[in-house]
Motif scaffolding. Structure first.
Motif, mmCIF file in Angstrom:
data_model
loop_
_atom_site.group_PDB
_atom_site.id
_atom_site.type_symbol
_atom_site.label_atom_id
_atom_site.label_comp_id
_atom_site.label_asym_id
_atom_site.label_seq_id
_atom_site.Cartn_x
_atom_site.Cartn_y
_atom_site.Cartn_z
ATOM 1 N N GLY A 181 15.055 8.462 3.595
ATOM 2 C CA GLY A 181 14.019 8.508 2.561
ATOM 3 C C GLY A 181 12.966 7.437 2.737
ATOM 4 N N TYR A 182 12.883 6.868 3.933
ATOM 5 C CA TYR A 182 11.961 5.766 4.190
ATOM 6 C C TYR A 182 10.606 6.232 4.715
ATOM 7 C CZ TYR A 182 16.188 2.811 4.042
ATOM 8 O OH TYR A 182 17.337 2.174 3.686
ATOM 9 N N TRP A 183 10.431 7.503 4.990
ATOM 10 C CA TRP A 183 9.172 7.972 5.568
ATOM 11 C C TRP A 183 8.121 8.223 4.498
ATOM 12 C CZ3 TRP A 183 7.344 6.969 9.941
ATOM 13 C CH2 TRP A 183 6.260 7.668 10.478
ATOM 14 N N GLY A 184 8.517 8.706 3.346
ATOM 15 C CA GLY A 184 7.598 8.896 2.224
ATOM 16 C C GLY A 184 8.039 8.017 1.066
ATOM 17 N N PRO A 185 8.120 6.711 1.291
ATOM 18 C CA PRO A 185 8.785 5.846 0.310
ATOM 19 C C PRO A 185 8.151 5.805 -1.074
ATOM 20 C CG PRO A 185 7.699 4.518 1.989
ATOM 21 C CD PRO A 185 7.612 5.946 2.431
ATOM 22 N N ALA A 186 6.830 5.773 -1.168
ATOM 23 C CA ALA A 186 6.180 5.641 -2.477
ATOM 24 C C ALA A 186 5.674 6.985 -3.009
ATOM 25 C CB ALA A 186 5.032 4.637 -2.401
ATOM 26 N N VAL A 187 6.002 8.057 -2.317
ATOM 27 C CA VAL A 187 5.607 9.392 -2.757
ATOM 28 C C VAL A 187 6.599 9.853 -3.830
ATOM 29 C CG1 VAL A 187 5.310 11.803 -2.028
ATOM 30 C CG2 VAL A 187 4.542 9.930 -0.540
ATOM 31 N N PRO A 188 6.113 10.425 -4.922
ATOM 32 C CA PRO A 188 7.025 10.912 -5.967
ATOM 33 C C PRO A 188 8.029 11.933 -5.422
ATOM 34 C CG PRO A 188 4.774 10.882 -6.787
ATOM 35 C CD PRO A 188 4.704 10.602 -5.308
ATOM 36 N N ALA A 189 9.213 11.925 -6.011
ATOM 37 C CA ALA A 189 10.287 12.826 -5.570
ATOM 38 C C ALA A 189 9.869 14.292 -5.639
ATOM 39 C CB ALA A 189 11.541 12.577 -6.404
ATOM 40 N N TYR A 216 7.344 15.614 -4.708
ATOM 41 C CA TYR A 216 6.630 15.965 -3.484
ATOM 42 C C TYR A 216 7.447 15.608 -2.242
ATOM 43 C CZ TYR A 216 2.644 16.346 -6.660
ATOM 44 O OH TYR A 216 1.813 16.681 -7.697
ATOM 45 N N GLY A 217 8.736 15.346 -2.423
ATOM 46 C CA GLY A 217 9.615 15.085 -1.296
ATOM 47 C C GLY A 217 9.757 13.629 -0.899
ATOM 48 N N GLY A 218 9.159 12.720 -1.648
ATOM 49 C CA GLY A 218 9.237 11.303 -1.317
ATOM 50 C C GLY A 218 10.418 10.614 -1.970
ATOM 51 N N ALA A 219 10.549 9.325 -1.698
ATOM 52 C CA ALA A 219 11.655 8.529 -2.232
ATOM 53 C C ALA A 219 11.350 7.932 -3.602
ATOM 54 C CB ALA A 219 12.022 7.418 -1.255
ATOM 55 N N ASN A 220 10.096 8.025 -4.044
ATOM 56 C CA ASN A 220 9.710 7.553 -5.376
ATOM 57 C C ASN A 220 10.017 6.070 -5.602
ATOM 58 O OD1 ASN A 220 8.448 8.292 -7.820
ATOM 59 N ND2 ASN A 220 10.430 8.275 -8.857
ATOM 60 N N MET A 221 9.830 5.251 -4.565
ATOM 61 C CA MET A 221 10.063 3.810 -4.709
ATOM 62 C C MET A 221 8.992 3.200 -5.593
ATOM 63 S SD MET A 221 10.918 2.334 -0.933
ATOM 64 C CE MET A 221 12.151 3.129 0.088
ATOM 65 N N ASP A 222 9.400 2.229 -6.405
ATOM 66 C CA ASP A 222 8.403 1.434 -7.123
ATOM 67 C C ASP A 222 7.700 0.547 -6.095
ATOM 68 O OD1 ASP A 222 9.538 -1.506 -7.223
ATOM 69 O OD2 ASP A 222 11.242 -0.195 -7.650
ATOM 70 N N TYR A 223 6.563 -0.002 -6.475
ATOM 71 C CA TYR A 223 5.751 -0.715 -5.484
ATOM 72 C C TYR A 223 6.352 -2.047 -5.035
ATOM 73 C CZ TYR A 223 2.209 2.837 -5.388
ATOM 74 O OH TYR A 223 1.563 4.024 -5.195
ATOM 75 N N ILE A 224 7.193 -2.660 -5.835
ATOM 76 C CA ILE A 224 7.880 -3.878 -5.382
ATOM 77 C C ILE A 224 8.866 -3.510 -4.274
ATOM 78 C CG2 ILE A 224 9.423 -5.781 -6.029
ATOM 79 C CD1 ILE A 224 6.590 -6.048 -7.208
ATOM 80 N N THR A 225 9.656 -2.469 -4.508
ATOM 81 C CA THR A 225 10.620 -2.013 -3.502
ATOM 82 C C THR A 225 9.888 -1.565 -2.244
ATOM 83 O OG1 THR A 225 12.125 -1.363 -5.274
ATOM 84 C CG2 THR A 225 12.569 -0.457 -3.086
ATOM 85 N N TYR A 226 8.795 -0.850 -2.417
ATOM 86 C CA TYR A 226 7.976 -0.416 -1.286
ATOM 87 C C TYR A 226 7.458 -1.627 -0.503
ATOM 88 C CZ TYR A 226 4.159 2.143 1.104
ATOM 89 O OH TYR A 226 3.307 2.687 2.017
ATOM 90 N N GLY A 227 7.065 -2.677 -1.192
ATOM 91 C CA GLY A 227 6.623 -3.904 -0.533
ATOM 92 C C GLY A 227 7.745 -4.554 0.256
ATOM 93 N N LEU A 228 8.952 -4.560 -0.301
ATOM 94 C CA LEU A 228 10.107 -5.111 0.410
ATOM 95 C C LEU A 228 10.403 -4.309 1.672
ATOM 96 C CD1 LEU A 228 12.376 -5.765 -2.707
ATOM 97 C CD2 LEU A 228 11.182 -7.508 -1.331
ATOM 98 N N TRP A 229 10.265 -2.983 1.566
ATOM 99 C CA TRP A 229 10.455 -2.115 2.730
ATOM 100 C C TRP A 229 9.452 -2.458 3.825
ATOM 101 C CZ3 TRP A 229 12.932 0.393 6.074
ATOM 102 C CH2 TRP A 229 12.376 1.395 6.854
ATOM 103 N N ASN A 230 8.190 -2.581 3.442
ATOM 104 C CA ASN A 230 7.149 -2.912 4.419
ATOM 105 C C ASN A 230 7.380 -4.283 5.048
ATOM 106 O OD1 ASN A 230 4.787 -0.892 4.638
ATOM 107 N ND2 ASN A 230 5.363 -0.836 2.492
ATOM 108 N N GLU A 231 7.801 -5.230 4.248
ATOM 109 C CA GLU A 231 8.081 -6.573 4.760
ATOM 110 C C GLU A 231 9.171 -6.526 5.832
ATOM 111 O OE1 GLU A 231 8.916 -10.825 2.705
ATOM 112 O OE2 GLU A 231 10.211 -9.191 2.031
#
Length: 158
Positions: free
Chosen positions: A52-60, A62-77
């Motif tokens: 679920g890391y390919w569409g991390p901040a995309v709402p579920a 639409y097939g994404g992981a629906n990560m909040d932006y803090i979690t998405y930032g941690l992923w990018n880091e």
């Protein structure tokens, strides 16, 4: 009102540890290959999609992981720590997905976002032009709407 508590939630801390482990196990060992060969192994792309890391901040929806932006930032880091080039590729997916989410029609969201989040399509954008490089303020390529279509004039280099 702005939440002044800047501490990570338990869920965000758990995801951060998950990201670290994934990056160490799956990305760091192939980072040199990605850099030298200028390509991402299909097997790694599939692992990113499966987690679920390919569409991390995309709402579920639409097939994404629906990560909040803090979690998405941690992923990018963490991805950036493992391989900056892969981080750039993932960043482009995020920028294109975010643009569609913000400015796209419902039809565009329903069509494109699941395809991008699933890895069926890889998003990209073209900036660099021969006369101005990547100076986006002075791009010479233009899109003009003519009837129901857009006509693009100009050239990009890659």
């Amino acid at each position: 009102m702005f939440n002044q508590n800047l501490e990570l939630t338990n869920q965000q801390m758990e995801k951060h540890e998950e990201f670290k482990a994934f990056v160490d196990a799956e990305i760091v060992p192939v980072a040199g290959h990605i850099d030298h060969e200028e390509c991402m192994p299909d097997s790694l792309l599939q692992k990113l999609i499966d987690k679920g890391y390919w569409g991390p901040a995309v709402p579920a929806k639409y097939g994404g992981a629906n990560m909040d932006y803090i979690t998405y930032g941690l992923w990018n880091e963490e991805v950036g720590r493992g391989c900056a080039n892969l981080r750039n590729i993932i960043g482009v997916q995020g920028m294109v997905s975010s643009s569609i989410l913000r400015w796209g029609s419902l039809e565009q969201k329903q069509y494109w976002l699941p395809k991008i989040s699933s890895g069926e399509l890889m998003a990209s954008f073209a900036i660099t032009e021969s006369q101005i490089g990547s100076d986006i303020k002075n791009l010479q390529t233009k899109a003009q709407r003519i009837g129901a279509e857009y006509v693009i004039s100009g050239q990009k280099i890659g």
